[in-house]
Design an enzyme around this catalytic site. Structure first.
Site, PDB file in Angstrom:
ATOM      1  N   PHE A 289      43.867  29.121  36.198  1.00 57.81           N
ATOM      2  CA  PHE A 289      43.515  28.725  37.884  1.00 57.81           C
ATOM      3  C   PHE A 289      42.704  29.996  38.316  1.00 57.81           C
ATOM      4  O   PHE A 289      43.079  31.053  38.016  1.00 57.81           O
ATOM      5  CB  PHE A 289      44.849  28.596  38.594  1.00 57.81           C
ATOM      6  CG  PHE A 289      44.564  28.410  40.146  1.00 57.81           C
ATOM      7  CD1 PHE A 289      43.435  28.141  40.537  1.00 57.81           C
ATOM      8  CD2 PHE A 289      45.653  28.733  40.879  1.00 57.81           C
ATOM      9  CE1 PHE A 289      43.303  28.023  41.784  1.00 57.81           C
ATOM     10  CE2 PHE A 289      45.649  28.637  42.390  1.00 57.81           C
ATOM     11  CZ  PHE A 289      44.725  28.172  42.802  1.00 57.81           C
ATOM     12  N   CYS A 290      41.509  29.784  38.785  1.00 56.53           N
ATOM     13  CA  CYS A 290      40.819  30.934  39.343  1.00 56.53           C
ATOM     14  C   CYS A 290      40.526  32.098  38.400  1.00 56.53           C
ATOM     15  O   CYS A 290      39.868  31.717  37.174  1.00 56.53           O
ATOM     16  CB  CYS A 290      41.597  31.563  40.508  1.00 56.53           C
ATOM     17  SG  CYS A 290      40.427  33.006  41.540  1.00 56.53           S
ATOM     18  N   VAL A 291      40.620  33.220  38.516  1.00 61.33           N
ATOM     19  CA  VAL A 291      40.718  34.326  37.460  1.00 61.33           C
ATOM     20  C   VAL A 291      41.604  33.981  36.114  1.00 61.33           C
ATOM     21  O   VAL A 291      40.704  34.425  34.955  1.00 61.33           O
ATOM     22  CB  VAL A 291      41.099  35.704  37.897  1.00 61.33           C
ATOM     23  CG1 VAL A 291      40.667  36.790  36.795  1.00 61.33           C
ATOM     24  CG2 VAL A 291      40.108  36.124  39.016  1.00 61.33           C
TER      25      VAL A 291
END
Length: 558
Positions: A289-291
């Site tokens: 998720f995301c980074v």
């Protein structure tokens, strides 16, 4: 009002858009700031429009109270106070004029975006609603409460000074492990960077292929486990997946020298191998998720370079691997800024969590900053309880070397999508070698990972892919459980991935409700057969339960 136009124009002409001050020791000389120019025709058009609207506003004020259409001035007190309504209407007029000037600048796109961002920040901060002397609604509340709202506002201000940030929710009502991050599980492994949580099965049988989630290290993992009814983690467990999650340690001075390589080798890769050892599964399903998605993708590329393919599938949620389209965050990034950060903390140090949180908040200043300044301090209100905003305020630090590497190799130089350009953990990274099925999700109104950025992953990874777009933003689009029956998602069943997100959207079909069910159906196709659920956590004495979930690491404050 003509003077207002003249002053605004002069402010634009004098605006300094150069890099960081060259007076900073060791910094290269800042480039000459670009001269701001306008098309004479556009400038004349804007000036005529401004004078026309200013005249109309004056006539409305003479005849009565001017109409103001903006939620910051929607309270009845504004419309009943002619002077307050006039100040609000004048402010909105000037805002439109300044934004018109920003749009009319003749320069390169980055300079235009920086001007636009600066004007938005300036106008958000200068709104009359932000000042007690001009906020008719706050004044009325002070009178109605005989000054109690002002006293309460001062208490709120003092409390927030102690907290070190503007409160977005009543933080006293939440506690990690008590009413957020409550899915039952245990810590089965830990090192200095992360704890690995294994969750207790909710079904008699589980899929043979385990499931590992890698959340962003710039936030705490429990965005994926807020409340039982909106928990991605609990949903996965309930679907029959033997679920593991990386819970990042909140870095302190002891981790100030940790690098991107450390996070890949000693965290992401270590978590993958540990899940394999605990479960005995040769391959696992993964999610980033995301980074966390960027970290997971890099780890899988490093393993591919070593001849390993431990993942049967990967899910990437609002993730950037191709940093061509980074949206508004691009206004902060240039060579001078990155060199400054490398000089400041590239060899060691910490990026404070509150600094990062403030940056993200000011990407939406009216919603995430000034709205709470007005409510908390001018009106003396206590913001309502909201689990997501509690999580948002629970910030995390980042090791300086990790952050500096990330800035240069992703946002500035976009090296991850250039085969062999980036060296990580001693090998050349080539994402084209991560040839596994992928579920790629992007949020339509995401201001942190724009939909074009999320979609960019479809052009990088060679394996079988499914792309899904959800409504709303970076967090609300992801945390959208099916039972809520909110928002929509878009899919495309022809298997085509044109070059741009816009082209993909043109051929997509909208479906009401959450994307979670679509993802769950997809993931089951890579989960294998069902087997009896494990009776205990971990495996033997090497991976025995250390402590109950959510563990110690997630409770550490920045």
């Amino acid at each position: 009002m003509a003077d207002g136009w003249k002053n605004a124009f002069q402010a634009f002409q004098n605006m300094d858009l150069g890099g960081l001050p060259s007076a900073v020791p060791g910094m290269p000389e800042a480039p000459t700031p670009p001269r701001i120019q306008f098309s004479p025709a556009k400038l004349q058009e804007l000036q005529q429009q401004y004078l026309k609207e200013a005249s109309e506003l004056w006539n409305q004020s003479v005849a009565g109270t001017p109409a103001v259409k903006d939620r910051r001035f929607s309270a009845e007190a504004w419309s009943k106070n002619p002077m307050a309504a006039f100040s609000a209407a004048t402010y909105l007029l000037n805002s439109r004029a300044l934004m018109g000037l920003a749009e009319a600048v003749e320069s390169d796109e980055k300079t235009r975006n920086r001007i636009r961002f600066a004007v938005e920040q300036w106008m958000a901060a200068s709104a009359p609603s932000n000042f007690l002397a001009m906020n008719a609604d706050a004044q009325k509340k002070a009178i109605d409460t005989q000054g109690e709202s002002i006293a309460k506002g001062m208490q709120n201000l003092l409390n927030d000074i102690k907290l070190g940030h503007v409160s977005m929710t009543d933080e006293s009502l939440f506690e990690v492990g008590r009413n957020v991050a409550t899915t039952e599980g245990a810590i089965v492994f830990e090192n200095e960077l992360f704890q690995l949580i294994e969750y207790k099965p909710l079904t008699a049988k589980v899929y043979e292929r385990p499931f590992l989630l890698v959340p962003p290290c710039i936030n705490k993992y429990y965005i994926l486990d807020l409340q039982p009814e909106n928990s991605v983690i609990r949903y996965a467990v309930a679907q029959g997946h033997r679920t593991f999650v990386v819970s990042w340690r909140n870095p302190d001075a002891s981790l100030a020298g940790k690098t991107w390589d450390d996070y890949i080798e000693d965290a992401a890769i270590k978590a993958i191998h540990t899940v394999q050892e605990i479960t005995g599964a040769p391959t696992i399903n993964t999610l980033g998720f995301c980074v966390g998605g960027t970290i997971l993708s890099t780890a899988l590329a490093v393993l591919a370079a070593r001849g390993e393919t431990p993942a049967a599938s990967a899910t990437l949620l609002t993730t950037l691997v191709d940093f061509t389209d980074t949206g508004i965050l691009d206004v902060f990034i240039d060579e001078n800024f990155v060199k400054y950060r490398e000089m400041q903390m590239g060899k060691g140090g910490l990026l404070k969590g509150q600094d990062l949180a403030s940056t993200f908040s000011f990407l939406r200043p009216n919603d995430l900053v000034w709205n709470y300044v007005v409510g908390n301090y001018l009106k003396g209100e206590t913001p309502p309880p909201f689990d997501l905003l509690y999580w948002n305020s629970d910030s995390t630090n980042l090791p300086g070397p990790f952050y500096a590497w990330y800035l240069r190799n992703t946002y500035l130089e976009n090296n991850l999508v250039k085969p062999g350009k980036a060296t990580v953990c001693g090998v050349k990274v080539d994402l084209n070698k991560v040839n596994i099925p992928m579920y790629i999700y992007g949020s339509r109104e995401d201001h942190i990972v724009p939909i074009g950025g999320s979609y960019g992953s479809t052009q990088v990874f060679p394996g079988k892919k499914r792309f899904v777009m959800g409504a709303s933003g970076h967090i609300a689009g992801v945390i959208n459980p099916p039972a809520a029956k909110k928002r929509s998602h878009w899919t495309r069943e022809d298997g085509k991935f044109p070059k741009t997100a816009g082209e993909w959207i043109a051929g997509a079909t909208e479906s009401p409700g959450s994307w979670w069910t679509d993802w769950s159906d997809w993931l089951k196709g890579y989960a294998g057969k069902q087997i009896a659920a494990p009776k205990t956590y971990g495996k033997g004495t090497k991976y025995k339960a250390i402590e109950p979930a959510p563990g110690r690491y997630v409770k550490a404050k920045a």
